[in-house]
Motif scaffolding. Structure first.
Motif, mmCIF file in Angstrom:
data_model
loop_
_atom_site.group_PDB
_atom_site.id
_atom_site.type_symbol
_atom_site.label_atom_id
_atom_site.label_comp_id
_atom_site.label_asym_id
_atom_site.label_seq_id
_atom_site.Cartn_x
_atom_site.Cartn_y
_atom_site.Cartn_z
ATOM 1 N N PHE A 198 -7.453 2.166 -0.579
ATOM 2 C CA PHE A 198 -7.618 1.150 -0.162
ATOM 3 C C PHE A 198 -8.216 -0.113 -1.747
ATOM 4 C CE2 PHE A 198 -10.648 -2.102 1.783
ATOM 5 C CZ PHE A 198 -10.645 -2.195 2.465
ATOM 6 N N VAL A 199 -8.823 -0.021 -1.927
ATOM 7 C CA VAL A 199 -9.101 -0.833 -3.172
ATOM 8 C C VAL A 199 -8.330 -1.093 -3.585
ATOM 9 C CG1 VAL A 199 -10.491 -0.923 -4.872
ATOM 10 C CG2 VAL A 199 -11.675 0.054 -3.086
ATOM 11 N N GLU A 200 -7.622 -0.241 -4.486
ATOM 12 C CA GLU A 200 -6.520 -0.408 -5.390
ATOM 13 C C GLU A 200 -5.240 -0.949 -5.137
ATOM 14 O OE1 GLU A 200 -5.955 3.315 -7.496
ATOM 15 O OE2 GLU A 200 -7.753 3.065 -8.066
ATOM 16 N N ASN A 201 -4.797 -0.718 -3.751
ATOM 17 C CA ASN A 201 -3.480 -1.037 -2.973
ATOM 18 C C ASN A 201 -3.471 -1.653 -1.367
ATOM 19 O OD1 ASN A 201 -1.434 0.752 -5.059
ATOM 20 N ND2 ASN A 201 -2.974 2.111 -3.717
ATOM 21 N N VAL A 202 -4.783 -2.031 -1.404
ATOM 22 C CA VAL A 202 -4.588 -2.460 0.297
ATOM 23 C C VAL A 202 -6.156 -3.661 -0.178
ATOM 24 C CG1 VAL A 202 -5.242 -2.293 3.019
ATOM 25 C CG2 VAL A 202 -4.897 -0.239 1.792
ATOM 26 N N LEU A 203 -5.961 -3.926 -0.956
ATOM 27 C CA LEU A 203 -7.241 -4.945 -0.682
ATOM 28 C C LEU A 203 -7.272 -5.723 -1.348
ATOM 29 C CD1 LEU A 203 -9.988 -6.353 -0.455
ATOM 30 C CD2 LEU A 203 -11.248 -4.782 -2.748
ATOM 31 N N PRO A 204 -5.926 -6.116 -2.396
ATOM 32 C CA PRO A 204 -5.048 -7.167 -2.519
ATOM 33 C C PRO A 204 -4.412 -7.956 -1.518
ATOM 34 C CG PRO A 204 -5.014 -5.341 -4.985
ATOM 35 C CD PRO A 204 -5.671 -5.076 -3.255
ATOM 36 N N ILE A 205 -3.678 -7.103 -0.446
ATOM 37 C CA ILE A 205 -2.993 -8.020 0.034
ATOM 38 C C ILE A 205 -3.824 -8.408 1.540
ATOM 39 C CG2 ILE A 205 -1.485 -6.554 -0.590
ATOM 40 C CD1 ILE A 205 -0.939 -5.568 1.747
ATOM 41 N N LEU A 206 -5.372 -8.134 1.348
ATOM 42 C CA LEU A 206 -5.793 -8.740 2.535
ATOM 43 C C LEU A 206 -5.789 -10.022 3.515
ATOM 44 C CD1 LEU A 206 -8.566 -5.962 2.781
ATOM 45 C CD2 LEU A 206 -6.223 -6.125 4.270
ATOM 46 N N PHE A 207 -6.680 -10.690 2.741
ATOM 47 C CA PHE A 207 -6.613 -12.298 1.947
ATOM 48 C C PHE A 207 -6.198 -12.735 0.701
ATOM 49 C CE2 PHE A 207 -10.007 -9.739 4.127
ATOM 50 C CZ PHE A 207 -9.831 -10.820 5.337
ATOM 51 N N PRO A 208 -4.949 -13.125 0.698
ATOM 52 C CA PRO A 208 -4.488 -13.378 -1.012
ATOM 53 C C PRO A 208 -5.116 -14.648 -1.043
ATOM 54 C CG PRO A 208 -2.701 -13.259 0.902
ATOM 55 C CD PRO A 208 -3.921 -12.750 1.448
ATOM 56 N N ILE A 209 -5.242 -16.020 -0.378
ATOM 57 C CA ILE A 209 -5.329 -17.555 0.013
ATOM 58 C C ILE A 209 -6.600 -17.356 -0.108
ATOM 59 C CG2 ILE A 209 -5.453 -19.792 1.259
ATOM 60 C CD1 ILE A 209 -2.359 -19.192 2.068
ATOM 61 N N LEU A 210 -7.842 -16.928 0.247
ATOM 62 C CA LEU A 210 -9.067 -16.856 -0.295
ATOM 63 C C LEU A 210 -9.275 -16.117 -1.315
ATOM 64 C CD1 LEU A 210 -11.984 -16.813 1.401
ATOM 65 C CD2 LEU A 210 -11.661 -15.148 2.183
ATOM 66 N N ASP A 211 -9.069 -15.182 -2.059
ATOM 67 C CA ASP A 211 -9.151 -14.569 -3.537
ATOM 68 C C ASP A 211 -8.934 -15.126 -4.105
ATOM 69 O OD1 ASP A 211 -10.153 -12.206 -2.337
ATOM 70 O OD2 ASP A 211 -7.792 -11.087 -2.959
ATOM 71 N N LEU A 212 -7.911 -16.207 -4.410
ATOM 72 C CA LEU A 212 -7.141 -17.624 -5.062
ATOM 73 C C LEU A 212 -8.531 -18.960 -4.948
ATOM 74 C CD1 LEU A 212 -3.543 -18.655 -4.253
ATOM 75 C CD2 LEU A 212 -4.631 -16.901 -6.419
ATOM 76 N N ASN A 213 -8.768 -18.850 -3.570
ATOM 77 C CA ASN A 213 -10.200 -20.082 -3.730
ATOM 78 C C ASN A 213 -11.572 -19.754 -4.357
ATOM 79 O OD1 ASN A 213 -8.279 -22.118 -2.647
ATOM 80 N ND2 ASN A 213 -8.320 -21.316 -0.458
#
Length: 485
Positions: free
Chosen positions: A99-114
């Motif tokens: 979950f942390v390595e593969n799912v978490l990075p795809i959940l909120f791509p724009i929010l993660d950038l901001n």
């Protein structure tokens, strides 16, 4: 819109703050200008007058995302758990790691950038450590992602998925019986709705609860926790920071309403925000400017009234015209458009300009909103020249947004659905869509993107065979209950 003719031109474990509200889990498993704003009610549809102002600008450009915009008030700020402190038995550790390595990075791509990793650090990891129901939800999502992406078969993977789904629901019910941990219940329930959108396939047959039944519980908890006040303005000039849970709720509520043809649960709140030029964090969360999202909410309200037979054809066209004018008011000035068009989203050195990404994402949602609005007009025909022109403009806009597994097409699923719903054979959009699916590779088959692609494939096949139908009719005939955001 005139007489039915189309005119439509963003190791100290953290302690939780206690909540004090109670409820039950109800799922059954550019200028300053005075403008007219549409207001909806259950038995009337009237105009209200409000003040609309453009968001603050920097050198003629829309303001960049506010890195301290959200109120992350779920946990004490001094403690930020690492993954090692998240409880998991030996059998579940691989799911947690996945979950942390593969799912978490795809959940909120724009929010993660901001927000530069703040979601992982301040929201998701603390919730994994402290919220057992949330953790069970994430483990079930990890198992579902493993099954889909690695082609796993067998009872053991299905048992992992259903075991953690059951643990999530059971934990929520037990917490409600004890009348405690309402914020944790809300977190877990939102997770069950949103995370599902990023994983799995359209043909997964394991038993689950429809997203909109989960959302009934979310709406009740949001009301009991009084979260709408974080979106409604305290005055004309003072705005409280939005709660991240309320912003997630608004995202689901607005686009989810368009999926089922009903008004959003908190449409009145979004209308108040529109009238007061308030921000809800949607631009930072998912990339589309808040004002455009508020207007998509209004269009969903209009569709609900149409579906309920509350409006005559002429009344409906009048309101379409009024909403089209409101959409016009969200457009940047010609000078701003020219200035922004000179700046690429990704520079030659590989730097990604988040402000330009937000601009392009907002433009894409705006074009899709216009198409959605046009579709409500009696006698709507996707082959009308004006609709085809809108679709071409949407296609050109989408071409500027990075593609591929590291791109942002999976943040534009609703836009692609609306655009694809009016695409005709030989249109620019169809060729563009095929190229974007190819660029995504295997990732195009999973999550909301894969489900949206399946709907469009069936829709286009039926139309090619001479059967006129809609994307909602495709979903209903296949008993698909998707949330595509």
């Amino acid at each position: 819109m005139t007489e039915k003719q189309t005119y439509i031109n963003g190791y100290a474990m953290p302690m939780r703050r206690n909540s004090t509200s109670t409820d039950s889990y109800t799922s059954s498993m550019r200028r300053d200008s005075t403008v007219a704003s549409i207001g909806f009610s259950t038995d009337a549809f009237q105009l209200e007058t409000g003040v609309s102002q453009h968001l603050s600008t920097e050198n003629g450009h829309p303001a960049a995302a506010d890195f301290n915009f959200f109120d992350f008030n779920n946990y004490q700020p001094e403690a930020q758990p690492e993954l090692a402190y998240v409880p998991a038995d030996e059998n579940d550790q691989r799911l947690l790691d996945h979950f942390v390595e593969n799912v978490l990075p795809i959940l909120f791509p724009i929010l993660d950038l901001n927000l530069d990793g703040a979601v992982r650090r301040d929201v998701i990891l603390p919730a994994l450590a402290n919220n057992e129901c949330y953790r069970s939800c994430c483990l079930s999502i990890a198992a579902l992602h493993l099954k889909a992406t690695q082609g796993l078969q067998g009872e053991w993977i299905d048992q992992d998925i259903t075991r953690h789904r059951y643990a999530t629901i059971s934990g929520l019910c037990q917490a409600l019986e004890k009348d405690t941990d309402h914020l944790q219940i809300l977190e877990a329930t939102i997770g069950m709705i949103l995370f599902q959108c990023s994983v799995g396939t359209s043909d997964d047959s394991l038993p689950d609860i429809p997203w909109h039944q989960h959302f009934q519980a979310v709406a009740s908890l949001v009301n009991k926790l009084d979260l709408p006040r974080f979106l409604q303005p305290l005055s004309q000039s003072i705005h409280p920071p939005p709660s991240v849970n309320m912003t997630l709720t608004a995202w689901i509520d607005i686009l989810g309403a368009t999926m089922i043809g009903r008004a959003p649960q908190f449409a009145d709140t979004y209308r108040e925000k529109h009238l007061s030029n308030g921000q809800s964090g949607l631009r930072e969360m998912m990339g589309c400017d808040d004002r455009v999202m508020y207007l998509i909410s209004e269009i969903a309200c209009l569709e609900a009234l149409k579906n309920d037979g509350m409006l005559s054809d002429m009344e409906l066209c009048d309101h379409v015209q009024s909403l089209a004018y409101q959409i016009d008011l969200t457009e940047p000035s010609i000078e701003q458009q020219m200035a922004m068009s000179q700046l690429p989203i990704v520079s030659t050195s590989g730097h990604l300009d988040t402000r330009q990404l937000t601009r392009a994402t907002t433009d894409a949602f705006r074009y899709a909103a216009r198409i959605y609005l046009c579709s409500l007009v009696p006698g709507f025909d996707p082959q009308q020249p004006q609709v085809m022109e809108l679709l071409n403009k949407l296609t050109y806009c989408l071409e500027s947004i990075p593609a591929g597994p590291d791109g942002f097409d999976r943040s534009l699923v609703w836009v692609l659905l609306i655009g694809g719903s009016v695409a005709t054979p030989g249109s620019l959009f169809k060729g563009f869509f095929e190229s974007r699916c190819d660029a995504l590779g295997d990732a195009a088959r999973y999550g909301s993107f894969g489900r949206m692609q399946k709907i469009l494939d069936v829709l286009w096949e039926r139309r090619d065979n001479g059967l006129e139908t809609t994307w909602r009719e495709v979903m209903e005939s296949n008993q698909w209950d998707f949330l595509l955001i």
